[in-house]
Design an enzyme around this catalytic site. Structure first.
Site, PDB file in Angstrom:
ATOM      1  N   LYS A 197       0.854  -1.185   0.093  1.00  0.00           N
ATOM      2  CA  LYS A 197      -0.058   0.159  -0.156  1.00  0.00           C
ATOM      3  C   LYS A 197       0.854   1.228   0.020  1.00  0.00           C
ATOM      4  O   LYS A 197       2.043   1.149   0.555  1.00  0.00           O
ATOM      5  CB  LYS A 197      -0.887  -0.133   1.138  1.00  0.00           C
ATOM      6  CG  LYS A 197      -1.838   0.917   1.360  1.00  0.00           C
ATOM      7  CD  LYS A 197      -2.816   0.719   2.576  1.00  0.00           C
ATOM      8  CE  LYS A 197      -3.850   1.566   2.800  1.00  0.00           C
ATOM      9  NZ  LYS A 197      -4.564   1.273   3.989  1.00  0.00           N
ATOM     10  N   SER A 213      -9.671   1.022   2.927  1.00  0.00           N
ATOM     11  CA  SER A 213      -8.894   1.926   2.082  1.00  0.00           C
ATOM     12  C   SER A 213      -7.707   0.945   1.391  1.00  0.00           C
ATOM     13  O   SER A 213      -7.122   1.561   0.292  1.00  0.00           O
ATOM     14  CB  SER A 213      -8.053   2.965   3.080  1.00  0.00           C
ATOM     15  OG  SER A 213      -7.433   2.397   3.892  1.00  0.00           O
ATOM     16  N   SER A 265      -9.740  -1.292   7.232  1.00  0.00           N
ATOM     17  CA  SER A 265      -9.189  -1.124   5.878  1.00  0.00           C
ATOM     18  C   SER A 265      -8.517  -2.251   5.103  1.00  0.00           C
ATOM     19  O   SER A 265      -8.346  -2.319   4.013  1.00  0.00           O
ATOM     20  CB  SER A 265      -8.288   0.193   5.875  1.00  0.00           C
ATOM     21  OG  SER A 265      -9.157   1.202   5.828  1.00  0.00           O
TER      22      SER A 265
HETATM   23  N1  GLN Z   1     -13.280   3.288   6.554  1.00  0.00           N
HETATM   24  C1  GLN Z   1     -12.455   3.497   7.793  1.00  0.00           C
HETATM   25  C2  GLN Z   1     -12.164   4.783   7.777  1.00  0.00           C
HETATM   26  O1  GLN Z   1     -12.505   5.659   6.898  1.00  0.00           O
HETATM   27  C3  GLN Z   1     -11.666   2.709   7.933  1.00  0.00           C
HETATM   28  C4  GLN Z   1     -10.166   3.097   7.472  1.00  0.00           C
HETATM   29  C5  GLN Z   1      -8.835   2.479   7.668  1.00  0.00           C
HETATM   30  O2  GLN Z   1      -8.879   1.414   8.229  1.00  0.00           O
HETATM   31  N2  GLN Z   1      -7.721   2.994   7.373  1.00  0.00           N
HETATM   32  O3  GLN Z   1     -11.662   5.240   8.975  1.00  0.00           O
END
Ligand code: GLN
Length: 482
Positions: free
Chosen positions: A85, A160, A184
């Site tokens: 990532k 994400s 994510s």
């Molecule tokens: N969707 C969650 C957020 O927007 C989780 C994001 C993540 O785990 N980086 O905070």
């Protein structure tokens, strides 16, 4: 648009076998790296990759091949290509976290997880797309482009870590690294039909990973099987002097063993809140499968669990607002030509105005608001109390059962552009955030499809019970594949 099966045919052997072949000289590291880079080029239209690290990857592969020719043993991941990532600091390309503010940033050092993988011979070939700074659940918040779901290009891959999971689903590389702050890794793994593992908080060093919310950020593997994910975890886990929150590893995460009559609790609250009935059916079927393997299945109610979403969206923006403070154009972040601004104050605001996307700005504003002296008690402090209550309630649940189970998400992947309202996007995290704020290990494993889109089964274990969790997931996976 549905994607034909031929695009997703199996092209990689299990990671351990690949490394064995490289170590024995029957396949070269360079061949594997070239294969991966070729696939990345071929599947460009999915937008899963921000940049390749081609030159460095090939150099590393040649070095590994020459070490092997000299009779040296390279390591447990010899020559195995992977995708990281783009919030992992790596050499060989920029590290942007998919944010305009970090465009052009070349990491001065590599994250511990990448260093550990390289020490075992793995080769990073590319950096994957994400929601900028990992804020989101679909990759639509990337400042660059939206990744497309490998199963249907009109749908989101989840987020994400959507670029990493789409890369694994497309078999661009045998595994990828992701980060999970509130789901994510698990959510995109569920939407793309791959295995996504969120370790116990602290098991993998966060050093050299762009911080989102430091009290819930974790790093984990995304792979095609539980066995592959376990091997990667085994390499990256453990204490690190560069991250004081790291914890000791267990002996070996690859020693997956039979779990004797596990007690698994289906979380009642995860089966009722607007869950797609077909997703629910698949979870019940997964429970039946686990039962056939000797598990005892019960229903368990944890009424405070749905509150985790509200607590998460107060605590996490608060930490984000603090962590993003370093992007001021002086320490980090794009700089503005000093001739274009009158003073430092204007410089700061121009850098942030131009460099941050809408979602990062929204979270900075929410975070600074809940931490402000007038609202700290009303929001931040209360959210921390709720967090403690959820941790206690989960601990109590684990006095009755060994594992919790439920869906990863109430729904399958939606159409790109379908969820435009940020608050509706936050709701998607309803089933993943509890494990995050409690620091618990959790996994998403494919458990079927609804309208041809993958569904993920979520299993959650007590803190530090990563090996047990992986063992149960492996048991389930073997049955569902066999
Ligand atoms: N969707 C969650 C957020 O927007 C989780 C994001 C993540 O785990 N980086 O905070």
């Amino acid at each position: 648009m549905q994607v034909s099966d031929s695009k997703m045919q199996v092209v990689w052997e299990p990671i351990a076998d690949l490394a064995k072949s490289v170590n024995s000289g029957s396949v070269s590291a360079l061949e594997l790296v070239e294969k991966s880079l070729g696939l990345i080029e071929k599947h460009k239209e999915f937008n899963s990759i921000i940049a390749t690290t081609e030159t460095r990857a090939k150099q590393r592969a040649m070095q590994i091949d020459s070490d092997i020719a000299d009779g040296k043993t390279v390591g447990r991941l010899a020559g195995v290509p992977f995708v990281a990532k783009d919030n992992f600091l790596t050499f060989g390309s920029e590290t942007t976290a998919a944010s305009n503010i970090l465009k052009g940033f070349e990491a001065p050092y590599q994250s511990t997880a990448i260093e550990k993988l390289e020490a075992e011979g793995a080769i990073c070939v590319a950096k994957a797309n994400l929601d900028a700074f990992a804020h989101g659940a679909s990759t639509e918040n990337s400042d660059f482009f939206t990744t497309k779901n490998p199963h249907d290009m009109s749908k989101v891959p989840g987020g994400s870590s959507g670029g990493s999971t789409a890369s694994v689903a497309l078999k661009l590389a045998p595994f990828a690294l992701g980060t999970d702050t509130g789901g994510s890794i698990r959510l995109p793994a569920s939407f793309c039909g791959v295995v996504g593992y969120k370790p116990s908080y602290g098991l993998v060093s966060r050093s050299g990973v762009v911080a989102m919310a430091s009290s819930t950020d974790v790093i984990g593997p995304i792979a095609s099987s539980v066995e592959d994910a376990s091997l990667v975890l085994d390499v990256i886990a453990g204490q690190d002097p560069l991250d004081s929150t790291t914890i000791e590893r267990c002996n070996s995460y690859t020693k997956l063993s039979a779990v004797n009559k596990p007690k698994v609790g289906i979380v009642k609250e995860y089966m009722e809140q607007g869950v797609n009935p077909k997703v629910k059916e698949l979870i019940i079927k997964a429970a039946d499968d686990l039962k056939s393997d000797g598990a005892e299945i019960t229903e368990i109610s944890i009424p405070s669990l749905p509150l985790s979403l509200a607590a998460y969206y107060i605590i996490v923006p608060a930490e984000i607002s603090s962590n993003l403070g370093r992007y001021d154009g002086q320490r980090f972040g794009k700089s503005i030509n000093s001739g274009d601004v009158n003073d430092l104050e204007e410089n700061y605001s121009r850098v942030r105005q131009e460099g941050f996307g809408d979602e990062a700005k929204r979270r900075i504003m929410t975070g600074t608001y809940v931490l402000s002296s007038g609202y700290y008690d009303a929001y931040y402090k209360k959210a921390q109390l709720v967090r403690t209550k959820i941790i206690n309630d989960l601990n109590e649940a684990f006095n009755k059962v060994d594992f919790l189970m439920g869906p990863v998400s109430p729904q399958v992947a939606w159409n790109i552009g379908e969820i435009a309202d940020p608050l509706s996007m936050y709701l998607v995290d309803i089933m993943t955030v509890a494990a995050s704020i409690a620091g618990l290990p959790a996994i998403s494993i494919p458990c079927g499809t609804v309208s041809d889109m993958p569904v993920g089964l979520q299993l959650i274990a007590p803190y530090k019970q990563d090996l047990k969790l992986l063992s149960l997931a492996d048991l389930y996976e073997r049955r569902s594949n066999g």
